[in-house]
Design a protein around this motif. Structure first.
Motif, PDB file in Angstrom:
ATOM      1  N   GLN A   1       0.828  -1.212   0.000  1.00 13.28           N
ATOM      2  CA  GLN A   1       0.000   0.000   0.000  1.00 13.28           C
ATOM      3  C   GLN A   1       0.857   1.256   0.000  1.00 13.28           C
ATOM      4  O   GLN A   1       1.003   1.893  -1.032  1.00 13.28           O
ATOM      5  CB  GLN A   1      -1.012   0.028   1.139  1.00 13.28           C
ATOM      6  CG  GLN A   1      -2.042   1.152   0.979  1.00 13.28           C
ATOM      7  CD  GLN A   1      -3.058   1.214   2.089  1.00 13.28           C
ATOM      8  OE1 GLN A   1      -3.103   0.358   2.965  1.00 13.28           O
ATOM      9  NE2 GLN A   1      -3.905   2.231   2.059  1.00 13.28           N
TER      10      GLN A   1
ATOM     11  N   TYR B   1       2.069  -1.987  -4.802  1.00  9.48           N
ATOM     12  CA  TYR B   1       0.636  -1.726  -4.877  1.00  9.48           C
ATOM     13  C   TYR B   1      -0.135  -2.829  -4.158  1.00  9.48           C
ATOM     14  O   TYR B   1       0.345  -3.945  -4.008  1.00  9.48           O
ATOM     15  CB  TYR B   1       0.176  -1.705  -6.338  1.00  9.48           C
ATOM     16  CG  TYR B   1       0.715  -0.566  -7.165  1.00  9.48           C
ATOM     17  CD1 TYR B   1       0.256   0.738  -6.976  1.00  9.48           C
ATOM     18  CD2 TYR B   1       1.659  -0.796  -8.167  1.00  9.48           C
ATOM     19  CE1 TYR B   1       0.741   1.782  -7.757  1.00  9.48           C
ATOM     20  CE2 TYR B   1       2.146   0.238  -8.947  1.00  9.48           C
ATOM     21  CZ  TYR B   1       1.687   1.523  -8.734  1.00  9.48           C
ATOM     22  OH  TYR B   1       2.164   2.545  -9.508  1.00  9.48           O
TER      23      TYR B   1
ATOM     24  N   ASP C   1      -7.288   1.944  -2.329  1.00 13.43           N
ATOM     25  CA  ASP C   1      -6.661   2.315  -1.064  1.00 13.43           C
ATOM     26  C   ASP C   1      -5.906   3.632  -1.195  1.00 13.43           C
ATOM     27  O   ASP C   1      -5.276   3.916  -2.226  1.00 13.43           O
ATOM     28  CB  ASP C   1      -5.680   1.234  -0.607  1.00 13.43           C
ATOM     29  CG  ASP C   1      -6.371  -0.045  -0.175  1.00 13.43           C
ATOM     30  OD1 ASP C   1      -7.580   0.019   0.128  1.00 13.43           O
ATOM     31  OD2 ASP C   1      -5.724  -1.107  -0.169  1.00 13.43           O
TER      32      ASP C   1
ATOM     33  N   ASN D   1      -2.017   4.391  -2.714  1.00 10.55           N
ATOM     34  CA  ASN D   1      -1.605   3.043  -3.138  1.00 10.55           C
ATOM     35  C   ASN D   1      -0.327   3.086  -3.975  1.00 10.55           C
ATOM     36  O   ASN D   1      -0.258   3.749  -5.003  1.00 10.55           O
ATOM     37  CB  ASN D   1      -2.741   2.376  -3.935  1.00 10.55           C
ATOM     38  CG  ASN D   1      -2.557   0.873  -4.063  1.00 10.55           C
ATOM     39  OD1 ASN D   1      -1.675   0.283  -3.458  1.00 10.55           O
ATOM     40  ND2 ASN D   1      -3.406   0.263  -4.860  1.00 10.55           N
TER      41      ASN D   1
END
Length: 225
Positions: A182, A205, A217, A220
Motif C-alpha cells: 500500500q 501496490y 486504497d 496506493n
C-alpha cells in the motif's frame, strides 16, 4: 499458561494492559477483566496470544526480556510496546508475528534497545511481520535481522509518525530490508538499512482479489518521506 492479575502500585489492576515478560519461563500478566477475551499460550520461550472477536477495546501488549517469539492474533486495533525485548526465533515462525488487519501501534519505550531476528527456516515473509496498518511511535531502538527472507514487512501501510523519535536498524536480509504493501510514510525517526540481498525498501501496490485490479486504497503504491 494463562493470564494472571497484575496490580499496580495503587493496588488496582492496570486496565487493558498485558505484560509479556520473556525469559526461561515467560510470564503473561494481565488485568483480570481480559481473561474472558484472551487465549494465552507459552511453549518454551515462545508466547502466543489470541484475542477473541468479542474484544472491542484496545489492549496494550508490553514486551520485555529475552525469548524466542511473540505471536498476536486478533480482530481489533492494538498497541505493541517494545520495552527492552530481544526475540531470536527458532523453528518456522517469525520473531514477532502480528496477524490483525487493523491499526497496530508500535511503541518503543525511550532509551530501550530491542532486537528481532528469525531462523533461516522461517515460513513467513519476515522476521518482524505485521498483518495490518503499522504505525511507529515513541523512542528507543529497534534492530531487525532477516535470516530467511525480508527483515521487516507489513501487508498494509507503514507510517513512521512524527512522534517516532527512535531508530530503526535493518541489520541485514536475505531479500528486502523493508517490504511494505500500500504505502510508506516517514515523518520522523532514523531508518538505517544495510546488507540486504534484495531491495533496501520495497513498496508495492495492493490489488483486488483478482490480482490485476488496483485497489482504491489511499496512496496506493506511494512513498512519502
Amino acid at each position: 499458561a494463562g493470564t494472571m492479575l497484575r496490580a499496580n502500585p495503587s493496588g488496582q489492576p492496570e486496565a487493558l494492559t498485558v505484560e509479556v515478560q520473556f525469559g526461561d519461563s515467560p510470564q503473561i500478566i494481565a488485568d483480570g477483566s481480559l481473561a474472558d477475551y484472551l487465549t494465552c499460550k507459552v511453549e518454551g520461550r515462545k508466547v502466543s496470544i489470541t484475542a477473541s472477536p468479542q474484544l472491542t477495546q484496545e489492549v496494550v501488549y508490553r514486551l520485555s526480556g529475552t525469548g524466542e517469539s511473540f505471536t498476536l492474533t486478533g480482530d481489533y486495533k492494538s498497541t505493541i510496546e517494545l520495552n527492552g525485548v530481544t526475540l531470536k526465533a527458532t523453528g518456522t515462525t517469525p520473531a514477532l508475528y502480528i496477524v490483525n488487519g487493523k491499526r497496530i501501534d508500535l511503541q518503543r519505550a525511550a532509551g530501550t534497545p530491542n532486537h528481532f531476528d528469525d531462523p533461516a527456516a522461517n515460513a513467513a515473509k519476515s522476521a518482524f511481520y505485521v498483518k495490518g496498518h503499522a504505525e511507529w511511535k515513541g523512542g528507543g531502538t529497534v534492530n531487525i535481522l532477516g535470516n530467511a527472507r525480508h527483515a521487516y514487512s507489513s501487508n498494509e501501510y507503514t507510517d513512521l509518525k512524527a512522534s517516532f523519535t527512535g531508530t530503526l536498524n535493518i541489520l541485514g536480509a536475505k531479500s528486502d530490508g523493508m517490504h511494505i504493501e500500500q504505502y510508506l510514510i516517514v515523518n520522523g525517526g532514523t531508518v538505517n538499512v544495510s546488507k540486504t540481498l534484495g531491495d533496501a525498501i520495497d513498496v508495492s501496490y495492493t490489488y483486488e482479489d483478482d490480482g490485476v485490479t488496483l485497489t482504491n486504497d489511499s496512496l496506493n503504491g506511494q512513498v512519502h518521506i
